[in-house]
Scaffold this motif. Structure first.
Motif, PDB file in Angstrom:
ATOM      1  N   GLY A  93       0.799  -1.206   0.000  1.00  0.00           N
ATOM      2  CA  GLY A  93       0.000   0.000   0.000  1.00  0.00           C
ATOM      3  C   GLY A  93       0.839   1.265   0.000  1.00  0.00           C
ATOM      4  O   GLY A  93       2.073   1.229   0.081  1.00  0.00           O
ATOM      5  N   TYR A  94       0.152   2.394  -0.089  1.00  0.00           N
ATOM      6  CA  TYR A  94       0.793   3.706  -0.208  1.00  0.00           C
ATOM      7  C   TYR A  94       1.143   4.306   1.158  1.00  0.00           C
ATOM      8  O   TYR A  94       0.392   4.149   2.130  1.00  0.00           O
ATOM      9  CB  TYR A  94      -0.135   4.679  -0.932  1.00  0.00           C
ATOM     10  CG  TYR A  94      -0.371   4.361  -2.382  1.00  0.00           C
ATOM     11  CD1 TYR A  94       0.415   4.919  -3.389  1.00  0.00           C
ATOM     12  CD2 TYR A  94      -1.399   3.505  -2.768  1.00  0.00           C
ATOM     13  CE1 TYR A  94       0.186   4.633  -4.732  1.00  0.00           C
ATOM     14  CE2 TYR A  94      -1.634   3.215  -4.105  1.00  0.00           C
ATOM     15  CZ  TYR A  94      -0.836   3.778  -5.075  1.00  0.00           C
ATOM     16  OH  TYR A  94      -1.061   3.492  -6.396  1.00  0.00           O
ATOM     17  N   PRO A  95       2.269   5.041   1.226  1.00  0.00           N
ATOM     18  CA  PRO A  95       2.612   5.786   2.447  1.00  0.00           C
ATOM     19  C   PRO A  95       1.845   7.113   2.478  1.00  0.00           C
ATOM     20  O   PRO A  95       2.176   8.045   1.758  1.00  0.00           O
ATOM     21  CB  PRO A  95       4.120   6.001   2.309  1.00  0.00           C
ATOM     22  CG  PRO A  95       4.356   6.041   0.819  1.00  0.00           C
ATOM     23  CD  PRO A  95       3.326   5.140   0.202  1.00  0.00           C
ATOM     24  N   VAL A  96       0.817   7.176   3.318  1.00  0.00           N
ATOM     25  CA  VAL A  96      -0.066   8.345   3.357  1.00  0.00           C
ATOM     26  C   VAL A  96      -0.191   8.859   4.789  1.00  0.00           C
ATOM     27  O   VAL A  96      -0.183   8.080   5.741  1.00  0.00           O
ATOM     28  CB  VAL A  96      -1.465   7.982   2.811  1.00  0.00           C
ATOM     29  CG1 VAL A  96      -2.385   9.193   2.824  1.00  0.00           C
ATOM     30  CG2 VAL A  96      -1.366   7.433   1.404  1.00  0.00           C
TER      31      VAL A  96
ATOM     32  N   ALA B  31     -10.713   3.520   1.928  1.00  0.00           N
ATOM     33  CA  ALA B  31     -10.107   4.016   0.688  1.00  0.00           C
ATOM     34  C   ALA B  31     -10.007   2.899  -0.344  1.00  0.00           C
ATOM     35  O   ALA B  31      -9.766   1.733   0.015  1.00  0.00           O
ATOM     36  CB  ALA B  31      -8.725   4.594   0.976  1.00  0.00           C
ATOM     37  N   PRO B  32     -10.164   3.218  -1.628  1.00  0.00           N
ATOM     38  CA  PRO B  32     -10.118   2.196  -2.686  1.00  0.00           C
ATOM     39  C   PRO B  32      -8.686   1.800  -3.068  1.00  0.00           C
ATOM     40  O   PRO B  32      -8.442   1.364  -4.194  1.00  0.00           O
ATOM     41  CB  PRO B  32     -10.840   2.881  -3.845  1.00  0.00           C
ATOM     42  CG  PRO B  32     -10.547   4.321  -3.659  1.00  0.00           C
ATOM     43  CD  PRO B  32     -10.541   4.548  -2.164  1.00  0.00           C
TER      44      PRO B  32
ATOM     45  N   GLU C   5      -4.579   9.447  -8.011  1.00  0.00           N
ATOM     46  CA  GLU C   5      -5.816   8.920  -7.427  1.00  0.00           C
ATOM     47  C   GLU C   5      -5.794   9.021  -5.906  1.00  0.00           C
ATOM     48  O   GLU C   5      -6.816   9.316  -5.277  1.00  0.00           O
ATOM     49  CB  GLU C   5      -6.008   7.463  -7.857  1.00  0.00           C
ATOM     50  CG  GLU C   5      -6.202   7.285  -9.363  1.00  0.00           C
ATOM     51  CD  GLU C   5      -6.325   5.838  -9.767  1.00  0.00           C
ATOM     52  OE1 GLU C   5      -6.550   4.983  -8.870  1.00  0.00           O
ATOM     53  OE2 GLU C   5      -6.198   5.540 -10.978  1.00  0.00           O
ATOM     54  N   VAL C   6      -4.632   8.784  -5.326  1.00  0.00           N
ATOM     55  CA  VAL C   6      -4.493   8.880  -3.875  1.00  0.00           C
ATOM     56  C   VAL C   6      -4.669  10.323  -3.419  1.00  0.00           C
ATOM     57  O   VAL C   6      -5.382  10.613  -2.454  1.00  0.00           O
ATOM     58  CB  VAL C   6      -3.116   8.338  -3.423  1.00  0.00           C
ATOM     59  CG1 VAL C   6      -2.945   8.476  -1.917  1.00  0.00           C
ATOM     60  CG2 VAL C   6      -2.954   6.883  -3.852  1.00  0.00           C
TER      61      VAL C   6
END
Length: 306
Positions: free
Chosen positions: A102-105, A149-150, A297-298
């Motif tokens: 996954g993304y680092p957010v 979140a998608p 998108e994020v």
């Protein structure tokens, strides 16, 4: 050490800080030996100052750079100008990491909580949603929307791309690091410094942070006064004096570098944020991260313009 003692150290003049830093470096190298330690070198301005100070005493100490592929091209080019720098590479690239984990957010802490809410046990999910008996260690309510979140979110990027290569290097060589982190950078780093000071000899992973009591202004002042060469992506360090003849220092380019596709803290960036600046300065990298890595998108989902 307590917080008041740290504040006193942070207010030392630069010359006193340099001498104290050198003293801590000597203590570390006396204990582990020149061949038993290394400099963690990211190519950023903080670690460049660290490298300069350490090698002013021990010119032959090895430096280690992790080529994650996430650095500005100017950083990688700058690193290659130095001698005795070992370059490590992670086993996975960034695209593989975000596709797998996954993304680092938002932040390391909160991205970890979101990942655990989604993928851990019911007990852990409850803990991250509501905290412990004192309401600690939970995902803040304002970030609950990210649970649905998608796309995947996690804190695994730094672990996979930086920590694992370093752990492998340290295991194979037996060397311990000197790192350019500072207490002012985060509450976790402040807590660590208050607990161990500059040299964490007794830590499970011994580590030296001889700039721990410095501030960003000290780093910039050191670069300015010593005419120290830094990566071109920073531009130049300039001095500004106010009416009281007090000096502050700043860069004409990037303030910080780090991983160019990392979204930690972007919601707090001033305008233009790091991705908007990337669009102007590095169009190829901007297109790759927005479209190929789907960071657009994020950013749309968390409401950050790019």
């Amino acid at each position: 050490m307590n917080l008041n003692e740290l504040r006193i150290l942070q207010n030392y003049p630069l010359e006193m800080k340099i001498e104290r830093t050198k003293q801590r470096i000597r203590e570390w190298v006396d204990y582990y030996g020149e061949n038993g330690t290394y400099i963690s070198f990211s190519g950023g301005k903080d670690s460049t100052v660290l490298l300069d100070i350490v090698r002013s005493i021990y010119p032959n100490i090895e430096a280690v750079f992790i080529n994650t592929g996430l650095e500005y091209p100017e950083i990688y080019k700058f690193v290659k100008t130095f001698k005795n720098v070992t370059i490590l590479k992670p086993e996975m690239n960034f695209k593989q990491v975000i596709n797998t984990y996954g993304y680092p957010v938002i932040s390391k802490e909160n991205s970890q909580y979101i990942y655990e809410i989604r993928h851990s046990t019911k007990k852990m999910r409850q803990r991250r949603l509501y905290g412990d008996s004192k309401g600690r260690f939970k995902l803040p309510n304002k970030y609950h929307y990210l649970i649905d979140a998608p796309f995947e979110i996690s804190n695994k990027c730094c672990e996979v791309m930086k920590k694992r290569p370093v752990k492998k290097f340290e295991k194979e060589t037996g060397k311990v690091p000197i790192i350019g982190t500072m207490a002012e950078e985060s509450s976790l780093r402040q807590q660590s410094y208050l607990q161990h000071g500059c040299n964490a000899f007794e830590s499970k992973r011994p580590v030296s942070t001889p700039l721990g009591f410095w501030k960003q202004q000290d780093v910039l002042e050191y670069i300015y006064k010593n005419d120290l060469k830094i990566a071109s992506v920073y531009g130049e360090v300039i001095e500004d004096k106010n009416l009281l003849d007090e000096c502050t220092y700043s860069t004409t380019g990037c303030e910080r570098t780090g991983c160019i596709y990392c979204l930690y803290g972007i919601q707090c960036d001033t305008t233009p944020n790091r991705i908007q600046r990337l669009k102007k300065t590095h169009k190829k990298q901007y297109d790759y991260c927005i479209n190929k890595l789907k960071l657009g998108e994020v950013l749309d989902y968390i409401g950050v313009k790019y």
